[in-house]
Design a protein around this motif. Structure first.
Motif, PDB file in Angstrom:
ATOM      1  N   LEU A  49       0.018  12.498  -7.358  1.00  0.00           N
ATOM      2  CA  LEU A  49      -0.926  11.440  -6.788  1.00  0.00           C
ATOM      3  C   LEU A  49      -1.999  11.273  -7.495  1.00  0.00           C
ATOM      4  N   ARG A  50      -2.498  12.292  -8.578  1.00  0.00           N
ATOM      5  CA  ARG A  50      -3.750  12.265  -8.886  1.00  0.00           C
ATOM      6  C   ARG A  50      -3.351  11.087 -10.746  1.00  0.00           C
ATOM      7  N   GLU A  51      -1.846  10.624 -10.922  1.00  0.00           N
ATOM      8  CA  GLU A  51      -2.218  10.402 -12.652  1.00  0.00           C
ATOM      9  C   GLU A  51      -1.388   8.695 -11.902  1.00  0.00           C
ATOM     10  N   VAL A  52      -1.759   8.605 -10.502  1.00  0.00           N
ATOM     11  CA  VAL A  52      -1.086   7.358 -10.502  1.00  0.00           C
ATOM     12  C   VAL A  52      -2.571   6.227 -10.267  1.00  0.00           C
ATOM     13  N   PRO A  53      -2.566   4.826 -10.549  1.00  0.00           N
ATOM     14  CA  PRO A  53      -3.891   4.550 -10.877  1.00  0.00           C
ATOM     15  C   PRO A  53      -3.788   3.550  -9.045  1.00  0.00           C
ATOM     16  N   VAL A  54      -5.322   3.530  -9.031  1.00  0.00           N
ATOM     17  CA  VAL A  54      -5.859   3.514  -7.709  1.00  0.00           C
ATOM     18  C   VAL A  54      -4.638   1.016  -7.856  1.00  0.00           C
ATOM     19  N   GLY A  55      -4.598   1.016  -6.573  1.00  0.00           N
ATOM     20  CA  GLY A  55      -3.720  -0.056  -6.512  1.00  0.00           C
ATOM     21  C   GLY A  55      -2.595   0.107  -6.347  1.00  0.00           C
ATOM     22  N   THR A  56      -2.219   0.822  -6.788  1.00  0.00           N
ATOM     23  CA  THR A  56      -0.737   0.927  -6.922  1.00  0.00           C
ATOM     24  C   THR A  56       0.411   1.650  -5.951  1.00  0.00           C
ATOM     25  N   SER A  57       1.414   0.205  -5.246  1.00  0.00           N
ATOM     26  CA  SER A  57       1.826   0.592  -4.492  1.00  0.00           C
ATOM     27  C   SER A  57       2.998   1.961  -4.488  1.00  0.00           C
ATOM     28  N   LEU A  58       2.404   2.542  -3.378  1.00  0.00           N
ATOM     29  CA  LEU A  58       3.079   4.584  -3.501  1.00  0.00           C
ATOM     30  C   LEU A  58       3.689   4.412  -2.386  1.00  0.00           C
ATOM     31  N   ALA A  59       4.944   4.802  -2.256  1.00  0.00           N
ATOM     32  CA  ALA A  59       6.363   5.508  -0.990  1.00  0.00           C
ATOM     33  C   ALA A  59       6.187   7.238  -1.573  1.00  0.00           C
ATOM     34  N   GLY A 114       0.521  -1.223  -0.148  1.00  0.00           N
ATOM     35  CA  GLY A 114      -0.014   0.439  -0.097  1.00  0.00           C
ATOM     36  C   GLY A 114       1.175   1.434   0.085  1.00  0.00           C
ATOM     37  N   ARG A 115       0.354   2.091   0.717  1.00  0.00           N
ATOM     38  CA  ARG A 115       1.684   3.601   1.024  1.00  0.00           C
ATOM     39  C   ARG A 115       1.921   3.452   1.327  1.00  0.00           C
ATOM     40  N   ALA A 116       3.116   4.950   1.596  1.00  0.00           N
ATOM     41  CA  ALA A 116       4.467   3.293   1.727  1.00  0.00           C
ATOM     42  C   ALA A 116       5.640   4.969   2.859  1.00  0.00           C
ATOM     43  N   LEU A 117       6.509   5.371   3.568  1.00  0.00           N
ATOM     44  CA  LEU A 117       7.195   6.526   3.675  1.00  0.00           C
ATOM     45  C   LEU A 117       8.447   5.650   3.838  1.00  0.00           C
ATOM     46  N   THR A 118       8.868   6.561   3.535  1.00  0.00           N
ATOM     47  CA  THR A 118      10.884   5.784   3.325  1.00  0.00           C
ATOM     48  C   THR A 118      11.263   6.102   4.943  1.00  0.00           C
ATOM     49  N   TYR A 119      12.152   4.849   5.697  1.00  0.00           N
ATOM     50  CA  TYR A 119      12.893   5.881   6.757  1.00  0.00           C
ATOM     51  C   TYR A 119      14.080   5.542   6.115  1.00  0.00           C
ATOM     52  N   PRO A 120      15.044   7.223   6.229  1.00  0.00           N
ATOM     53  CA  PRO A 120      16.370   6.843   4.957  1.00  0.00           C
ATOM     54  C   PRO A 120      17.222   6.401   6.278  1.00  0.00           C
ATOM     55  N   ALA A 121      19.063   6.323   6.442  1.00  0.00           N
ATOM     56  CA  ALA A 121      19.378   5.769   7.065  1.00  0.00           C
ATOM     57  C   ALA A 121      20.164   6.694   8.003  1.00  0.00           C
ATOM     58  N   GLU A 122      20.126   7.653   7.704  1.00  0.00           N
ATOM     59  CA  GLU A 122      21.088   8.845   8.214  1.00  0.00           C
ATOM     60  C   GLU A 122      19.996   9.018   9.897  1.00  0.00           C
ATOM     61  N   LEU A 123      18.511   8.890   9.194  1.00  0.00           N
ATOM     62  CA  LEU A 123      17.472   8.913  10.733  1.00  0.00           C
ATOM     63  C   LEU A 123      17.996   7.462  11.642  1.00  0.00           C
ATOM     64  N   TRP A 124      17.652   6.537  11.301  1.00  0.00           N
ATOM     65  CA  TRP A 124      17.617   5.352  11.898  1.00  0.00           C
ATOM     66  C   TRP A 124      18.567   4.798  12.960  1.00  0.00           C
ATOM     67  N   THR A 125      19.788   5.237  11.323  1.00  0.00           N
ATOM     68  CA  THR A 125      21.173   4.599  11.793  1.00  0.00           C
ATOM     69  C   THR A 125      21.756   5.927  13.515  1.00  0.00           C
ATOM     70  N   ASP A 126      20.804   7.302  13.838  1.00  0.00           N
ATOM     71  CA  ASP A 126      21.546   7.352  14.463  1.00  0.00           C
ATOM     72  C   ASP A 126      20.761   7.074  16.065  1.00  0.00           C
ATOM     73  N   ASP A 127      21.767   7.565  16.972  1.00  0.00           N
ATOM     74  CA  ASP A 127      21.732   6.685  18.511  1.00  0.00           C
ATOM     75  C   ASP A 127      20.660   6.994  18.952  1.00  0.00           C
TER      76      ASP A 127
END
Length: 527
Positions: A434-444, A225-238
């Motif tokens: 978003l207006r041009e993405v077909p319904v049901g497409t996985s989207l980040a 489904g809809r996704a967000l990206t978790y960049p490495a510089e965020l999650w590797t930070d203590d």
């Protein structure tokens, strides 16, 4: 009173000053754009130097249980000496083939094996590397001067450049090896190959890479489904609160999280760069979200000398995720048109690594929108993916809409780009796509949040404050509510602010000149 002509000249001088400065700014901006496009090309087309001591030489060898269990047992220290000398011998072979250098060959080979290596003509357009070995001890003499073993998994990479293009041959070759102790050093006395299983990558006459022999068939990915990206510089930070970031993704309506791995050098491997990855995976799965693992990006070095580091990172990430990823994205932002043979070979190599460790996990490659994927790689993947800047409205790959789309929102960090970088402008770009993405497409949609206080591609600021794009994460979001770009969005860019300021200064300079002439008392008006 000054004349009308003098007044016009004064104002013109001021405007000229403003135009000159603005012109310099435009030229500088154009130079930055040219530099951006010029620096994006692959550099792996040129032949690469073969190191005398390979990267991660001490981690290239895996020992299987010994087949030799008679009189003398191989001592741990001797085992280390053997594997080190064997890896160095392969490196010496590569150096000799590329440069004609024989000193390393003399140090690591003996007898007929040495003669065979030196008989191979040196060719500056040829290079050889090994990226892994799997050894089984088959003999060890009583006096400890002779050792024999089978190398069932010599992963050998050869690169040959000709006028027609570059060919990279990535093979797994079994060898029978005999090493002898001479002058206190272990040397290879016999190196006999007994077959190979090759994947060949070469350039076509049109310059588009062609892959032959890629034996990978990824399973089809479960729809995402809809996704967000978790960049490495965020999650590797203590200091990052991983649980809070994932909870924030859930709050915005995300169904999955794309976790990007950090770019790791050989020196950083000992620092356990993936130490927090298990916490990330646990938080994502624990909140009922899907996990997409992104191994590398288009900036990752792809020459064969760097493969051991990439292998180590990928293997560790796959061990940690332990089959919990919905899909493994080998690399984001791959330009199919400008793809070098080395990068194509690297992707084929990665596909084999992932298939060997996690055969039940789907694979994908994030192709840059508008480029043509390499056919063999695309056919081996379990999901088709396109990576595109937010605002893009065309996503088809060879006439078909991909199963997954990754948007790259504009950064909200201040800069000299002509492109508006306000949070509102960022949301406008996302909404247009978003207006041009077909319904049901996985989207980040974008990053979970910015990594820096100055701004970034996140849907939240670094401190967690929502940006307008955050309202577009959930499926069914109202894209019309975002509106269109405004004058305020454009005026907020440093370029236009500076241009306006310079123009104003120029106008003021003209007024000042006019005023001074008036005070000095110029010639009267012409009649």
């Amino acid at each position: 009173m000054t004349t009308l002509t003098t007044a016009k000249r004064s104002i013109a001088v001021g405007l000229l000053v403003a135009l000159v400065v603005a012109g310099v700014l435009v030229i500088g901006q154009a130079g930055a754009i040219i530099q951006l496009f010029g620096s994006g090309a692959d550099t792996e087309d040129a032949l690469h130097e073969v190191d005398a001591v390979p990267t991660l030489a001490d981690e290239l060898v895996v020992w299987e249980p010994d087949a030799w269990t008679r009189e003398r047992v191989l001592e741990p220290a001797t085992r280390v000496e053997l594997e080190s000398a064997y890896v160095r011998a392969w490196a010496a072979l590569g150096v000799h083939q590329s440069t004609g250098e024989i000193d390393a060959v003399d140090d690591t080979f003996s007898g007929q094996a040495r003669d065979n290596v030196l008989a191979v003509p040196a060719d500056a357009d040829t290079a050889l590397w090994t990226t892994g070995h799997r050894l089984t001890l088959t003999f060890y003499s009583r006096d400890g001067s002779i050792a024999a073993f089978d190398d069932a998994g010599a992963h050998v990479v050869r690169e040959v450049s000709t006028a027609a293009g570059t060919t990279i041959i990535d093979t797994i070759e079994p060898y029978s090896v005999v090493m002898v102790l001479e002058d206190g050093y272990w040397r290879v006395q016999q190196l006999r190959r007994s077959g190979q299983d090759a994947a060949v990558v070469t350039t076509s006459p049109a310059g588009h890479p062609v892959i032959v022999g890629l034996d990978v068939a990824s399973p089809t990915a479960v729809p995402g489904g809809r996704a967000l990206t978790y960049p490495a510089e965020l999650w590797t930070d203590d200091d990052t609160d991983i649980a809070a970031d994932i909870a924030g993704a859930v709050e915005l309506g995300a169904d999955r999280v794309r976790v990007a791995l950090p770019n790791v050098t050989a020196d950083e491997l000992d620092q356990n760069p993936l130490a927090r990855l298990d916490d990330v995976v646990t938080a994502i799965i624990g909140r009922g979200l899907q996990l997409d693992l992104v191994l590398f990006d288009a900036q990752t070095p792809a020459d064969p000398g760097s493969w051991p580091v990439a292998d180590a990172v990928a293997r560790e990430a796959l061990r940690i995720t332990d089959g919990r990823a919905r899909v493994v994205d080998l690399m984001d932002g791959v330009d199919g048109e400008g793809l070098s043979p080395a990068r194509a070979a690297f992707l084929a190599h990665l596909a084999g690594v992932v298939a060997g460790i996690a055969p039940e996990t789907a694979q994908t490659i994030g192709w840059r929108a508008g480029s043509t994927p390499v056919a063999a790689l695309q056919e081996a993947m379990g999901e088709s993916t396109v990576v595109a800047p937010a605002g893009t409205t065309e996503f088809a790959v060879e006439g078909a809409i991909p199963a997954s789309i990754v948007l790259e929102p504009a950064s909200t960090a201040p800069g000299w780009s002509l492109r508006p970088h306000t949070p509102h402008a960022q949301a406008v770009g996302v909404a247009a796509s978003l207006r041009e993405v077909p319904v049901g497409t996985s989207l980040a949609v974008g990053d979970i949040r910015d990594a820096n206080d100055d701004g970034g591609p996140g849907v939240r600021t670094a401190d967690g404050t929502l940006k307008p794009a955050a309202a577009l994460v959930a499926a069914g979001a109202d894209t019309a509510s975002v509106g269109d770009l405004t004058v305020a969005d454009v005026a907020a860019t440093r370029f236009w602010q500076t241009t306006a300021a310079v123009t104003l200064v120029g106008m003021l300079a003209g007024v000042i000149l006019l005023t001074r002439r008036r005070r000095r008392g110029g010639p009267g008006p012409r009649r």
